[in-house]
Write an enzyme that holds these catalytic residues in place. Structure first.
Site, PDB file in Angstrom:
ATOM      1  N   SER A 129      38.459 -50.625  -2.200  1.00  0.00           N
ATOM      2  CA  SER A 129      39.054 -49.293  -2.100  1.00  0.00           C
ATOM      3  C   SER A 129      40.559 -49.321  -2.296  1.00  0.00           C
ATOM      4  O   SER A 129      41.269 -50.124  -1.675  1.00  0.00           O
ATOM      5  CB  SER A 129      38.712 -48.707  -0.727  1.00  0.00           C
ATOM      6  N   GLY A 130      41.063 -48.397  -3.120  1.00  0.00           N
ATOM      7  CA  GLY A 130      42.496 -48.295  -3.304  1.00  0.00           C
ATOM      8  C   GLY A 130      43.200 -47.882  -2.029  1.00  0.00           C
ATOM      9  O   GLY A 130      44.283 -48.393  -1.701  1.00  0.00           O
ATOM     10  N   LEU A 131      42.603 -46.951  -1.269  1.00  0.00           N
ATOM     11  CA  LEU A 131      43.185 -46.544   0.007  1.00  0.00           C
ATOM     12  C   LEU A 131      43.249 -47.716   0.968  1.00  0.00           C
ATOM     13  O   LEU A 131      44.279 -47.949   1.620  1.00  0.00           O
ATOM     14  CB  LEU A 131      42.345 -45.407   0.613  1.00  0.00           C
ATOM     15  N   ASP A 141      48.874 -44.730  -0.464  1.00  0.00           N
ATOM     16  CA  ASP A 141      47.921 -44.736  -1.578  1.00  0.00           C
ATOM     17  C   ASP A 141      48.476 -43.913  -2.735  1.00  0.00           C
ATOM     18  O   ASP A 141      47.876 -42.945  -3.190  1.00  0.00           O
ATOM     19  CB  ASP A 141      46.576 -44.171  -1.093  1.00  0.00           C
ATOM     20  N   ASP A 168      38.520 -50.059  -7.172  1.00  0.00           N
ATOM     21  CA  ASP A 168      39.088 -48.725  -7.305  1.00  0.00           C
ATOM     22  C   ASP A 168      40.420 -48.890  -8.035  1.00  0.00           C
ATOM     23  O   ASP A 168      41.446 -49.203  -7.431  1.00  0.00           O
ATOM     24  CB  ASP A 168      39.285 -48.126  -5.909  1.00  0.00           C
ATOM     25  N   ASP A 170      42.355 -46.768  -9.506  1.00  0.00           N
ATOM     26  CA  ASP A 170      43.210 -45.577  -9.597  1.00  0.00           C
ATOM     27  C   ASP A 170      43.189 -45.030 -11.027  1.00  0.00           C
ATOM     28  O   ASP A 170      42.126 -44.837 -11.594  1.00  0.00           O
ATOM     29  CB  ASP A 170      44.625 -45.892  -9.120  1.00  0.00           C
ATOM     30  N   GLU A 197      40.164 -43.056 -12.418  1.00  0.00           N
ATOM     31  CA  GLU A 197      40.113 -41.618 -12.161  1.00  0.00           C
ATOM     32  C   GLU A 197      40.972 -40.859 -13.156  1.00  0.00           C
ATOM     33  O   GLU A 197      41.998 -41.363 -13.630  1.00  0.00           O
ATOM     34  CB  GLU A 197      40.549 -41.313 -10.734  1.00  0.00           C
ATOM     35  N   LYS A 203      49.263 -41.925  -8.915  1.00  0.00           N
ATOM     36  CA  LYS A 203      48.267 -41.045  -8.322  1.00  0.00           C
ATOM     37  C   LYS A 203      48.610 -40.727  -6.879  1.00  0.00           C
ATOM     38  O   LYS A 203      49.488 -41.349  -6.264  1.00  0.00           O
ATOM     39  CB  LYS A 203      46.869 -41.680  -8.422  1.00  0.00           C
ATOM     40  N   ASN A 205      46.260 -39.771  -3.212  1.00  0.00           N
ATOM     41  CA  ASN A 205      44.909 -39.767  -2.689  1.00  0.00           C
ATOM     42  C   ASN A 205      44.276 -38.391  -2.847  1.00  0.00           C
ATOM     43  O   ASN A 205      44.914 -37.357  -2.618  1.00  0.00           O
ATOM     44  CB  ASN A 205      44.925 -40.176  -1.212  1.00  0.00           C
ATOM     45  N   SER A 206      43.005 -38.381  -3.208  1.00  0.00           N
ATOM     46  CA  SER A 206      42.302 -37.136  -3.521  1.00  0.00           C
ATOM     47  C   SER A 206      42.220 -36.177  -2.347  1.00  0.00           C
ATOM     48  O   SER A 206      42.060 -34.964  -2.540  1.00  0.00           O
ATOM     49  CB  SER A 206      40.889 -37.453  -4.018  1.00  0.00           C
ATOM     50  N   ARG A 242      35.832 -41.702 -13.079  1.00  0.00           N
ATOM     51  CA  ARG A 242      35.789 -40.885 -11.859  1.00  0.00           C
ATOM     52  C   ARG A 242      36.264 -39.462 -12.141  1.00  0.00           C
ATOM     53  O   ARG A 242      37.393 -39.243 -12.587  1.00  0.00           O
ATOM     54  CB  ARG A 242      36.650 -41.543 -10.792  1.00  0.00           C
ATOM     55  N   HIS A 273      33.207 -36.956  -7.681  1.00  0.00           N
ATOM     56  CA  HIS A 273      33.898 -36.884  -6.393  1.00  0.00           C
ATOM     57  C   HIS A 273      33.935 -35.438  -5.897  1.00  0.00           C
ATOM     58  O   HIS A 273      34.124 -34.506  -6.688  1.00  0.00           O
ATOM     59  CB  HIS A 273      35.312 -37.413  -6.554  1.00  0.00           C
TER      60      HIS A 273
END
Length: 394
Positions: A129-131, A141, A168, A170, A197, A203, A205-206, A242, A273
């Site tokens: 996970s990127g986070l 992130d 991930d 990004d 993504e 980026k 975080n979503s 993504r 997502h």
């Protein structure tokens, strides 16, 4: 007349000798030149073979390996590849998990220790996970951790596990050129795939003001996917596209348009997502998409939806995205608070604290300390060495 005859004979023999030596030297230099050309061709040919077989990386420069050694190494590598007992490549494992008719699961990990725990729990694949990777480095992130720093962590994760890792990635850390360099490096450390993504670099975080985040140009993102697919060496390496359309407030039409373009550009799977607390976005997308390619979801925001529903919709894989990192944060906060307030380790070590800790021996086990003991007895023990090679010179 006798002297004349003897003189003629000597002259004749001298001429024959000169011709013989002339012919001898001509043939000698010819064969030497031919051997030199053949050696040069053989060296170049072996160089290509060594590089294809990975011998260059394992043994250093191929110029220091003779033909016999090279053939032995080549035979060994081929035997490994053909062995029925050899495990499947990590890339093949990941592809089969995504393309299976059964729902697959990926569990988050963010370093070597957590990756090993994920494997021991029984999961068949890891989500890097990127986070979580940025959090364990203490940064946000927002691509504050460079892609080389992320790669270093992935290297440790891959080294201590046998199951595939999906990174991930990004936005690919830049344009198509940055993304394709990332692919090359990921393959070298045996990471099985990357998820990119369709947002802008750097980026965010979503789940942080997702509706305000601009999406990437479709053509630009398709070019990035193509660059990655053209760069990869292993045909089973996976590039997952993504979709952030639902996150940013767009509807099904935009999500489907983008998914269709990314799939035609070469994406091996689509990660759909959503930040809704229900599965409506996923249900709408799966109803329109069908089974064109595997679809991956991240149900962090809709945890109450049972996996049976995802199976019903035809989802290919589920990612449990950041829960090991969040669990470790809670455990460290509780243990640290307990030690600070009690000014003692007693309750923590006795298992009386709000959160228990493992004994140090469990950490040693996860680090595979026992293997080092065996190796020391084998390679740092003169008796064991002498038993294998004979007397050791003083």
């Amino acid at each position: 007349y006798l002297f004349v005859f003897i003189g003629c004979v000597c002259s004749f023999v001298s001429l024959l000798s000169l011709e013989f030596f002339f012919i001898f030297f001509v043939f000698f230099f010819f064969f030497q030149a031919e051997d030199g050309i053949r050696d040069a061709q053989e060296s170049r040919g072996l160089g290509d073979v060594y590089k294809r077989q990975g011998i260059n990386a394992e043994y250093g420069s191929y110029r220091h390996i003779n033909m016999q050694q090279a053939l032995r190494i080549l035979a060994r590598n081929n035997a490994r590849a053909m062995s029925t007992s050899a495990p499947k490549k990590k890339t093949t494992q990941l592809r089969e998990l995504f393309e299976s008719k059964d729902l697959g699961y990926l569990m988050e990990a963010h370093n070597g220790l957590s990756a090993k725990i994920v494997q021991e729990a029984g999961f068949k694949a890891i989500w890097a996970s990127g986070l979580s990777l940025s959090a364990q480095l203490g940064v946000r992130d927002n691509n504050e951790a460079s892609w080389t720093q992320v790669l270093d962590v992935c290297d440790f994760m891959s080294e201590c596990t046998d199951i595939p890792i999906l990174l991930d990635g990004d936005t690919g850390y830049g344009n198509f050129n940055n993304a394709r360099r990332l692919i090359t490096k990921l393959e070298r450390v045996d990471v099985a795939g990357v998820c990119l993504e369709d947002k802008l670099f750097p980026k965010t975080n979503s789940f942080i003001d997702g509706e305000l985040q601009p999406l990437a140009d479709i053509g630009e993102f398709c070019g990035k996917i193509m660059a990655c697919k053209d760069t990869q060496v292993d045909p089973d390496f996976m590039v997952v596209a993504r979709l952030e359309a639902f996150i940013t407030g767009y509807g099904l039409e935009e999500a489907y348009k983008r998914a269709d373009a990314y799939h035609r550009a070469g994406a091996d799977a689509i990660l759909c997502h959503s930040k809704k607390s229900n599965d409506s976005d996923i249900a709408d997308f799966m109803g329109a998409w069908g089974d064109r390619c595997p679809v991956v979801i991240v149900p962090t925001k809709y945890p109450e939806v049972p996996v049976s529903r995802f199976e019903e919709l035809g989802v290919g894989a589920v990612i449990w995205a950041n829960h090991n990192m969040r669990a470790s944060v809670h455990a460290m906060q509780q243990v640290t608070k307990e030690i600070y307030e009690k000014t003692s380790l007693a309750t923590v070590e006795r298992g009386e604290a709000p959160v228990n800790i493992v004994p140090v021996s469990e950490v040693f086990r996860l680090q595979n300390t026992a293997e080092l003991k065996v190796a020391e007895n084998k390679y740092d023990n003169k008796e064991a060495i002498a038993a294998r090679m004979g007397p050791i010179p003083e």
